[in-house]
Design an enzyme around this catalytic site. Structure first.
Site, PDB file in Angstrom:
ATOM      1  N   ASN A   7     -32.204   9.182  -2.042  1.00  0.00           N
ATOM      2  CA  ASN A   7     -31.144   9.119  -0.881  1.00  0.00           C
ATOM      3  C   ASN A   7     -32.579   8.229  -0.211  1.00  0.00           C
ATOM      4  O   ASN A   7     -33.106   9.377   0.306  1.00  0.00           O
ATOM      5  CB  ASN A   7     -30.297  10.462  -0.495  1.00  0.00           C
ATOM      6  N   ASP A   9     -31.552   7.696   3.531  1.00  0.00           N
ATOM      7  CA  ASP A   9     -31.243   7.936   4.705  1.00  0.00           C
ATOM      8  C   ASP A   9     -32.739   7.871   5.967  1.00  0.00           C
ATOM      9  O   ASP A   9     -32.785   7.979   7.315  1.00  0.00           O
ATOM     10  CB  ASP A   9     -30.548   8.914   5.014  1.00  0.00           C
ATOM     11  N   HIS A  10     -33.448   9.794   5.226  1.00  0.00           N
ATOM     12  CA  HIS A  10     -34.182  10.035   6.757  1.00  0.00           C
ATOM     13  C   HIS A  10     -35.198   8.720   6.433  1.00  0.00           C
ATOM     14  O   HIS A  10     -36.306   9.136   7.598  1.00  0.00           O
ATOM     15  CB  HIS A  10     -34.787  11.461   5.886  1.00  0.00           C
ATOM     16  N   ARG A  18     -36.970   6.008  17.400  1.00  0.00           N
ATOM     17  CA  ARG A  18     -37.863   5.065  18.124  1.00  0.00           C
ATOM     18  C   ARG A  18     -37.830   3.809  17.827  1.00  0.00           C
ATOM     19  O   ARG A  18     -37.547   3.096  19.011  1.00  0.00           O
ATOM     20  CB  ARG A  18     -39.360   4.225  17.817  1.00  0.00           C
ATOM     21  N   HIS A  43     -26.903   6.086   3.206  1.00  0.00           N
ATOM     22  CA  HIS A  43     -25.250   6.315   3.883  1.00  0.00           C
ATOM     23  C   HIS A  43     -25.601   5.936   4.928  1.00  0.00           C
ATOM     24  O   HIS A  43     -25.684   5.928   5.963  1.00  0.00           O
ATOM     25  CB  HIS A  43     -25.491   8.049   4.044  1.00  0.00           C
ATOM     26  N   ARG A  45     -23.099   5.815   8.069  1.00  0.00           N
ATOM     27  CA  ARG A  45     -22.602   6.207   8.610  1.00  0.00           C
ATOM     28  C   ARG A  45     -21.601   5.617  10.326  1.00  0.00           C
ATOM     29  O   ARG A  45     -22.377   4.575  10.191  1.00  0.00           O
ATOM     30  CB  ARG A  45     -23.531   7.356   9.477  1.00  0.00           C
ATOM     31  N   ARG A  49     -25.909   6.243  13.187  1.00  0.00           N
ATOM     32  CA  ARG A  49     -27.585   6.951  13.270  1.00  0.00           C
ATOM     33  C   ARG A  49     -28.973   6.649  12.517  1.00  0.00           C
ATOM     34  O   ARG A  49     -29.575   7.041  12.724  1.00  0.00           O
ATOM     35  CB  ARG A  49     -27.060   8.427  13.054  1.00  0.00           C
ATOM     36  N   HIS A  50     -28.487   6.674  11.044  1.00  0.00           N
ATOM     37  CA  HIS A  50     -29.753   5.981  10.158  1.00  0.00           C
ATOM     38  C   HIS A  50     -29.274   4.854   9.636  1.00  0.00           C
ATOM     39  O   HIS A  50     -30.537   3.776  10.656  1.00  0.00           O
ATOM     40  CB  HIS A  50     -29.465   7.454   9.602  1.00  0.00           C
ATOM     41  N   GLU A  70     -22.602   5.403   0.069  1.00  0.00           N
ATOM     42  CA  GLU A  70     -22.328   6.748   0.691  1.00  0.00           C
ATOM     43  C   GLU A  70     -21.240   6.145   2.011  1.00  0.00           C
ATOM     44  O   GLU A  70     -21.815   5.380   2.700  1.00  0.00           O
ATOM     45  CB  GLU A  70     -23.196   7.871   1.075  1.00  0.00           C
ATOM     46  N   THR A 100     -25.943  16.913   8.868  1.00  0.00           N
ATOM     47  CA  THR A 100     -25.984  16.292   7.259  1.00  0.00           C
ATOM     48  C   THR A 100     -24.267  16.557   6.954  1.00  0.00           C
ATOM     49  O   THR A 100     -23.665  17.567   7.864  1.00  0.00           O
ATOM     50  CB  THR A 100     -26.637  16.714   6.837  1.00  0.00           C
ATOM     51  N   THR A 101     -23.840  16.077   5.914  1.00  0.00           N
ATOM     52  CA  THR A 101     -22.364  16.149   5.217  1.00  0.00           C
ATOM     53  C   THR A 101     -21.882  17.110   5.243  1.00  0.00           C
ATOM     54  O   THR A 101     -23.367  18.123   4.234  1.00  0.00           O
ATOM     55  CB  THR A 101     -22.831  15.518   4.054  1.00  0.00           C
ATOM     56  N   GLU A 151     -19.054  13.901  -7.549  1.00  0.00           N
ATOM     57  CA  GLU A 151     -20.618  14.338  -6.580  1.00  0.00           C
ATOM     58  C   GLU A 151     -20.654  15.651  -6.498  1.00  0.00           C
ATOM     59  O   GLU A 151     -19.497  15.968  -5.489  1.00  0.00           O
ATOM     60  CB  GLU A 151     -20.976  13.630  -5.820  1.00  0.00           C
ATOM     61  N   HIS A 191     -27.428  17.754  -2.618  1.00  0.00           N
ATOM     62  CA  HIS A 191     -27.245  17.820  -1.596  1.00  0.00           C
ATOM     63  C   HIS A 191     -28.194  19.519  -2.065  1.00  0.00           C
ATOM     64  O   HIS A 191     -27.254  20.144  -2.378  1.00  0.00           O
ATOM     65  CB  HIS A 191     -25.612  18.585  -0.949  1.00  0.00           C
ATOM     66  N   GLY A 192     -29.189  19.457  -0.726  1.00  0.00           N
ATOM     67  CA  GLY A 192     -30.211  20.723  -0.532  1.00  0.00           C
ATOM     68  C   GLY A 192     -30.657  21.126  -1.765  1.00  0.00           C
ATOM     69  O   GLY A 192     -31.277  21.351  -1.867  1.00  0.00           O
ATOM     70  N   GLY A 213     -31.865  13.403  -1.606  1.00  0.00           N
ATOM     71  CA  GLY A 213     -32.391  12.628  -0.184  1.00  0.00           C
ATOM     72  C   GLY A 213     -33.612  13.119   0.187  1.00  0.00           C
ATOM     73  O   GLY A 213     -34.940  13.336   0.580  1.00  0.00           O
ATOM     74  N   HIS A 214     -33.743  14.698   1.451  1.00  0.00           N
ATOM     75  CA  HIS A 214     -34.159  14.748   2.587  1.00  0.00           C
ATOM     76  C   HIS A 214     -35.696  15.209   2.036  1.00  0.00           C
ATOM     77  O   HIS A 214     -36.855  15.181   2.273  1.00  0.00           O
ATOM     78  CB  HIS A 214     -33.483  16.304   3.190  1.00  0.00           C
TER      79      HIS A 214
HETATM   80  N1  PXP Z   1     -25.340  13.768  -1.582  1.00  0.00           N
HETATM   81  C1  PXP Z   1     -24.366  13.050  -0.973  1.00  0.00           C
HETATM   82  C2  PXP Z   1     -23.239  13.002  -0.840  1.00  0.00           C
HETATM   83  C3  PXP Z   1     -25.249  13.563   0.616  1.00  0.00           C
HETATM   84  O1  PXP Z   1     -23.995  13.637   1.966  1.00  0.00           O
HETATM   85  C4  PXP Z   1     -25.984  13.677   0.716  1.00  0.00           C
HETATM   86  C5  PXP Z   1     -26.642  14.098   1.840  1.00  0.00           C
HETATM   87  O2  PXP Z   1     -26.679  12.691   2.990  1.00  0.00           O
HETATM   88  C6  PXP Z   1     -27.337  13.554  -0.511  1.00  0.00           C
HETATM   89  C7  PXP Z   1     -26.455  13.940  -1.681  1.00  0.00           C
HETATM   90  C8  PXP Z   1     -28.389  14.358  -0.499  1.00  0.00           C
HETATM   91  O3  PXP Z   1     -28.825  15.233  -0.036  1.00  0.00           O
HETATM   92  P1  PXP Z   1     -29.609  15.832   0.735  1.00  0.00           P
HETATM   93  O4  PXP Z   1     -30.742  14.754   1.515  1.00  0.00           O
HETATM   94  O5  PXP Z   1     -30.204  17.744   1.059  1.00  0.00           O
HETATM   95  O6  PXP Z   1     -30.662  16.248  -0.897  1.00  0.00           O
END
Ligand code: PXP
Length: 240
Positions: A7, A9-10, A18, A43, A45, A49-50, A70, A100-101, A151, A191-192, A213-214
């Site tokens: 992911n 997104d970040h 910026r 994602h 949104r 935002r990203h 997403e 975040t979600t 998921e 997630h996480g 992602g993160h």
């Molecule tokens: N899966 C879903 C559905 C999410 O919304 C996210 C966060 O955007 C992730 C996975 C990835 O989560 P993380 O950035 O914490 O790895």
């Protein structure tokens, strides 16, 4: 084989800090693929935002693995998905004020609406994944929508303050996975997840793809995207 969806997104979050043109998430996607990503997740949104609309269009043209879009189950997003045609869509709940979600979708609570969205996307050959907690009623309702995938939300596992709680959450994920497979659903999770906590989730029987992602983008800032992805692939095999 368990696959990794990266992911990105970040990368776009840094750019939007910026409102400029760098770093470009498209370049990040290319490098993630060179590092061994099996898929790219982005994602879009509602508040943009990203990721921006331009990113999703360019990712569609650039990604050589598969693109997982997403999105919230809104009319605007369904129209974008039908136009862009990602390889699959993951439906997520979205609240403007969240960082975040936060939780999984309430499938059982909006079954008719979600059935309709799943049907429209899958009729256009876009398989749908539903982001849900590992909860029996939600898994059953997910199967009722005819979505191809779920998921499983790994946030509670990842955030568990104590190892006994983490173990309990892992057990729920395992049971959720088994229930989903028995109902004919395919199972992803995310997630996480981090380099440290990913391995037990990667070992769950029947797990198909982890969306992460993160932690990968955080490491990529320090060591580069290719290396960060390569190291996550190792962590998923318990070799890191
Ligand atoms: N899966 C879903 C559905 C999410 O919304 C996210 C966060 O955007 C992730 C996975 C990835 O989560 P993380 O950035 O914490 O790895």
């Amino acid at each position: 084989m368990l696959t990794l969806g990266v992911n990105i997104d970040h990368v776009a979050t840094v750019r939007q800090a910026r409102r400029t043109i760098e770093p470009d998430p498209i370049a990040a996607a290319v490098l993630a693929e060179l590092g061994g990503a099996n898929g790219i997740t982005a994602h879009l949104r509602e508040d943009r935002r990203h990721m921006q609309d331009r990113d999703i269009r360019l990712l569609r043209e650039t990604v050589r693995t598969h693109l997982n879009l997403e999105m919230a189950a809104t009319e605007e997003m369904v129209a974008i998905a039908l136009d862009v045609k990602p390889d699959y869509v993951t439906l997520v709940p979205e609240k403007r004020e969240e960082v975040t979600t936060e939780g999984g979708l309430d499938i059982a609570g909006s079954l008719e609406k979600l059935k309709n969205v799943v049907d429209r996307l899958q009729s256009a050959n876009i398989p749908v994944s539903l982001f849900i907690d590992a909860d029996e009623a939600q898994i059953k309702a997910s199967a009722d929508t005819q979505a191809k995938f779920i998921e499983l939300h790994t946030g509670k596992y990842a955030d568990a303050p104590k190892s006994e709680i983490r173990q309990k959450e892992l057990e729920s994920l395992k049971l959720g996975c088994e229930q989903a497979l028995s109902l004919g659903l395919r199972v992803n999770a995310g997630h996480g997840l981090t380099y440290i906590n990913v391995y037990p989730v990667a070992c769950l029987p029947g797990m198909e793809e982890l969306n992460i992602g993160h932690t990968i983008v955080s490491r990529a800032v320090l060591v580069g995207m290719e290396r960060a992805v390569r190291e996550m692939k190792l962590a998923m095999r318990g070799e890191f």
